[in-house]
Design a protein around this motif. Structure first.
Motif, PDB file in Angstrom:
ATOM      1  N   TRP A  16      37.889  46.412  75.821  1.00 44.66           N
ATOM      2  CA  TRP A  16      37.318  46.957  77.055  1.00 44.66           C
ATOM      3  C   TRP A  16      37.146  48.466  76.942  1.00 44.66           C
ATOM      4  CZ3 TRP A  16      39.174  50.673  80.319  1.00 44.66           C
ATOM      5  CH2 TRP A  16      38.445  50.874  81.486  1.00 44.66           C
ATOM      6  N   ARG A  17      38.153  49.163  76.416  1.00 43.05           N
ATOM      7  CA  ARG A  17      38.110  50.625  76.351  1.00 43.05           C
ATOM      8  C   ARG A  17      36.964  51.112  75.479  1.00 43.05           C
ATOM      9  NH1 ARG A  17      40.959  54.977  78.802  1.00 43.05           N
ATOM     10  NH2 ARG A  17      39.615  56.688  78.197  1.00 43.05           N
ATOM     11  N   GLN A  18      36.690  50.421  74.382  1.00 42.87           N
ATOM     12  CA  GLN A  18      35.576  50.821  73.518  1.00 42.87           C
ATOM     13  C   GLN A  18      34.257  50.718  74.262  1.00 42.87           C
ATOM     14  OE1 GLN A  18      35.784  52.129  70.271  1.00 42.87           O
ATOM     15  NE2 GLN A  18      33.715  52.679  70.895  1.00 42.87           N
ATOM     16  N   VAL A  19      34.052  49.616  74.987  1.00 43.68           N
ATOM     17  CA  VAL A  19      32.820  49.450  75.774  1.00 43.68           C
ATOM     18  C   VAL A  19      32.752  50.524  76.856  1.00 43.68           C
ATOM     19  CG1 VAL A  19      31.572  47.913  77.358  1.00 43.68           C
ATOM     20  CG2 VAL A  19      32.636  46.989  75.276  1.00 43.68           C
ATOM     21  N   TYR A  20      33.867  50.787  77.520  1.00 40.01           N
ATOM     22  CA  TYR A  20      33.906  51.806  78.573  1.00 40.01           C
ATOM     23  C   TYR A  20      33.545  53.176  78.009  1.00 40.01           C
ATOM     24  CZ  TYR A  20      35.606  54.763  82.329  1.00 40.01           C
ATOM     25  OH  TYR A  20      35.686  55.696  83.326  1.00 40.01           O
ATOM     26  N   ASP A  21      34.141  53.548  76.897  1.00 35.94           N
ATOM     27  CA  ASP A  21      33.865  54.855  76.297  1.00 35.94           C
ATOM     28  C   ASP A  21      32.407  54.974  75.861  1.00 35.94           C
ATOM     29  OD1 ASP A  21      36.478  55.645  76.740  1.00 35.94           O
ATOM     30  OD2 ASP A  21      37.112  55.294  74.660  1.00 35.94           O
TER      31      ASP A  21
END
Length: 89
Positions: A16-21
């Motif tokens: 999730w964090r990779q997509v968010y960033d």
């Protein structure tokens, strides 16, 4: 100033964090002036994000973006998020 709060559970925080960033350029292009990410103490996949906007209209428009919905799906968001808007008092 309006703050958009979104709380949701994700299948895997790192994914999730990779997509968010990777979504930051879309955030900026759509009026996000500041953002923050929080994880629940007892569950790292329970995520709350805040996005600040100059107006409530900008916040509402951001929340309706198809790109946002697609990113949430790609990031593994589970179920419907809890969403609310606030104005700084």
């Amino acid at each position: 100033m309006t703050t958009l709060f979104v709380r949701h559970e994700v299948s895997d925080y790192a994914t999730w964090r990779q997509v968010y960033d990777d979504f930051r350029s879309v955030q900026k292009a759509n009026g996000v002036t500041a953002e923050a990410v929080y994880q629940a103490v007892d569950n790292p996949n329970d995520v709350t994000v805040t996005h600040e906007f100059a107006t409530s209209e900008a916040a509402q428009a951001f929340g309706q973006l198809q790109e946002l919905r697609a990113a949430m799906r790609a990031g593994g968001v589970l179920g419907a998020p809890t969403v609310w808007l606030t104005n700084k008092a």
